[in-house]
Scaffold this motif. Structure first.
Motif, PDB file in Angstrom:
ATOM      1  N   GLU A  56       0.863  -1.195   0.000  1.00  0.00           N
ATOM      2  CA  GLU A  56      -0.163  -0.004  -0.162  1.00  0.00           C
ATOM      3  C   GLU A  56       0.923   1.268  -0.111  1.00  0.00           C
ATOM      4  O   GLU A  56       1.967   1.268   0.487  1.00  0.00           O
ATOM      5  N   VAL A  57       0.326   2.296  -0.625  1.00  0.00           N
ATOM      6  CA  VAL A  57       0.902   3.639  -0.549  1.00  0.00           C
ATOM      7  C   VAL A  57       0.753   4.113   0.771  1.00  0.00           C
ATOM      8  O   VAL A  57      -0.462   4.276   1.219  1.00  0.00           O
ATOM      9  N   THR A  58       1.728   4.788   1.598  1.00  0.00           N
ATOM     10  CA  THR A  58       1.389   5.405   2.841  1.00  0.00           C
ATOM     11  C   THR A  58       1.683   6.825   2.919  1.00  0.00           C
ATOM     12  O   THR A  58       1.610   7.266   4.038  1.00  0.00           O
TER      13      THR A  58
ATOM     14  N   ALA B 204      -3.523  12.207  -2.672  1.00  0.00           N
ATOM     15  CA  ALA B 204      -3.127  12.260  -1.292  1.00  0.00           C
ATOM     16  C   ALA B 204      -4.390  12.735  -0.546  1.00  0.00           C
ATOM     17  O   ALA B 204      -4.635  12.405   0.694  1.00  0.00           O
ATOM     18  N   ASP B 205      -5.534  13.607  -1.010  1.00  0.00           N
ATOM     19  CA  ASP B 205      -6.542  13.991  -0.371  1.00  0.00           C
ATOM     20  C   ASP B 205      -7.489  12.742  -0.116  1.00  0.00           C
ATOM     21  O   ASP B 205      -8.001  12.405   0.730  1.00  0.00           O
TER      22      ASP B 205
ATOM     23  N   ASP C  93      -8.557  11.119   3.557  1.00  0.00           N
ATOM     24  CA  ASP C  93      -9.755  10.506   4.010  1.00  0.00           C
ATOM     25  C   ASP C  93     -10.167   9.421   4.384  1.00  0.00           C
ATOM     26  O   ASP C  93     -11.290   8.603   4.345  1.00  0.00           O
ATOM     27  N   GLY C  94      -9.072   8.493   4.476  1.00  0.00           N
ATOM     28  CA  GLY C  94      -9.099   7.151   4.921  1.00  0.00           C
ATOM     29  C   GLY C  94      -9.125   6.079   3.844  1.00  0.00           C
ATOM     30  O   GLY C  94      -9.340   4.877   4.143  1.00  0.00           O
ATOM     31  N   HIS C  95      -9.100   6.375   2.635  1.00  0.00           N
ATOM     32  CA  HIS C  95      -9.064   5.480   1.546  1.00  0.00           C
ATOM     33  C   HIS C  95      -7.931   4.740   1.307  1.00  0.00           C
ATOM     34  O   HIS C  95      -6.947   5.408   1.154  1.00  0.00           O
ATOM     35  N   PRO C  96      -7.636   3.606   1.117  1.00  0.00           N
ATOM     36  CA  PRO C  96      -6.399   2.863   0.838  1.00  0.00           C
ATOM     37  C   PRO C  96      -6.148   3.185  -0.452  1.00  0.00           C
ATOM     38  O   PRO C  96      -6.920   3.259  -1.510  1.00  0.00           O
TER      39      PRO C  96
END
Length: 477
Positions: free
Chosen positions: A169-171, A226-227, A231-234
């Motif tokens: 995942e991108v963090t 990034a937005d 907002d909590g989306h993976p």
């Protein structure tokens, strides 16, 4: 997934002088525009709708696909949409501008200046589907590349305990970071429809930057990502395993071309001669040849590698082709000229009488009489006899280039010469390593060129003559 979007509205200013008369997506790699390479790959994967979000000169993209259909008999499922060419600018706005063409299903997104392999696109699509079909990115490790040249990401293993080592995942996303663990750059994406509202609400400013990094006003797709993550989306991720090229600067064209020529030529497993094509018995061909209709390899030619040749092309009279090559239609190569490995020759070109080429020449380029060239030559360029370019600096170093005012030294092809479209040189011009010449410009006879030449400029030599009387009396008569 049946729909793909190619983002091709950028102005390509870093690619000067090759995006002055064409969109970046129309830059030829192995004699075929980037956009055509991409759409052929997508068509092969079964995509039924391919939307190209174009900008200025997008008419060239439309024409390219009409010509492709006329010459191959295959009409690719492409729609070219001219998006807003001025303000607001950015990939997020370009994607949203073509949203109506994506229907109500998920879709793939490619940058219009990239080349990648089918296997990696499939892996991205599989990762997207396995992760629930929300958002996924194909990413490439930076390796030795400078993170300050790219919009970068950091990765971690997916939170799901059942995930494998490949489930990343991108963090974090950062624009042109100095450091800080940002190890990958973006290559391609897969999105579901809900992501589009983040493109619509893009602020037009990339705020995910380190202090002092001064972002320009532009609506980057990566800022919308990034937005999305905020907002909590993976944002799922998968690494590339095959070749990937982001063609952002002139030397990237040479890198991508080297790769594509090898890839195409190594697919040959024997000679392929079309109707009317021939190879003379005196030619020494140490490899495999694909010749288009009515093309021929004539007397005393030496080929050490695999070559792909278009139609109505003649290679004769002792020409030496070292390594793999892609050569276009209606071209003449002969009279003891020499092509270095990996070189690409466009359509309607002439390489004659002891000319040496290492690199790329686009369509309708003439190289005559005792010249040496390493680099890229744009369309419609005519080099005067004995034009040469330096390939090795006296200090054995690499040339520093100026890209939009910033100095940088490429890791490859730093000492190549980059001539734009519709350039002319006079006889005995000398081009020093790393120089660039803009479109519609002239480098006059005898000029020793050491600096870049802007578009629409002529540079000529001034001489001072010392004139004195002379005659037989000087010899005692």
């Amino acid at each position: 997934m049946r729909t793909a979007v190619i983002l091709a509205a950028g102005d390509g200013s870093k690619l000067w002088p090759y995006a002055e008369i064409r969109p970046k997506a129309m830059v030829p790699i192995a004699n075929k525009p980037i956009a055509v390479h991409q759409t052929e790959l997508l068509h092969e994967l079964g995509f039924e709708r391919i939307i190209i979000a174009g900008g200025r000169m997008s008419e060239q993209l439309k024409n390219a696909f009409e010509r492709h259909a006329a010459t191959t008999g295959i009409r690719l499922p492409v729609t070219v949409v001219r998006t807003q060419a001025s303000e607001p600018r950015g990939t997020a706005y370009s994607l949203y501008a073509v949203a109506e063409h994506t229907g109500d299903e998920s879709f793939l997104v490619l940058y219009g200046d990239t080349l990648l392999e089918k296997s990696d696109v499939l892996r991205l699509m599989d990762r997207f589907a396995a992760g629930g079909g929300s958002a996924a990115a194909l990413v490439s490790p930076l390796g030795e590349q400078n993170s300050r040249d790219w919009l970068c990401s950091k990765l971690s293993a997916a939170a799901d305990p059942a995930s494998t080592a490949a489930d990343l995942e991108v963090t974090g996303i950062m624009g042109h970071p100095r450091d800080g663990g940002y190890t990958h750059r973006f290559c391609a994406f897969a999105f579901a429809q809900p992501f589009l509202r983040y493109c619509a609400s893009n602020s037009g400013l990339f705020t995910s930057v380190q202090v002092g990094m001064m972002p320009p006003s532009e609506g980057h797709l990566e800022m919308s990502l990034a937005d999305w993550m905020a907002d909590g989306h993976p944002l799922l991720a998968v690494e590339v395993q095959g070749g990937f090229f982001d063609i952002d600067k002139p030397w990237h064209i040479l890198q991508a071309n080297d790769w594509m020529v090898r890839r195409l030529c190594r697919s040959l497993t024997g000679h392929e001669l079309s109707e009317g094509a021939s190879i003379d018995d005196t030619a020494a061909v140490n490899g495999f040849v694909r010749l288009g209709p009515n093309s021929r390899i004539g007397k005393n030619v030496i080929v050490n590698g695999n070559i792909i040749v278009g139609r109505d092309t003649v290679i004769e009279n002792g020409a030496i082709l070292q390594g793999d090559h892609v050569i276009g239609d209606e071209t003449y190569i002969g009279n003891y000229c020499y092509l270095s490995a990996g070189s690409t020759v466009g359509n309607r070109c002439v390489i004659n009488h002891c000319a040496e080429l290492d690199g790329i020449i686009m369509d309708t380029v003439y190289l005559y009489h005792y010249m040496e060239f390493y680099g890229i030559i744009g369309t419609g360029t005519d080099l005067g006899a004995a034009t040469v370019c330096g390939t090795l600096r006296f200090d054995d170093g690499d040339t520093s280039h100026r890209i939009r005012g910033r100095r940088e030294t490429p890791r490859e092809h730093a000492n190549a010469v980059y001539l734009g479209d519709y350039v002319r040189t006079g006889v005995n011009a000398i081009l020093m390593p790393g120089v660039k010449v803009g479109i519609n410009s002239i480098v006059g006879p005898g000029v020793l060129l050491q600096e870049d030449v802007p578009n629409r400029t002529i540079i000529s030599l001034k001489q001072e003559h010392d004139v004195k009387a002379w005659g037989p009396e000087r010899y005692g008569w």
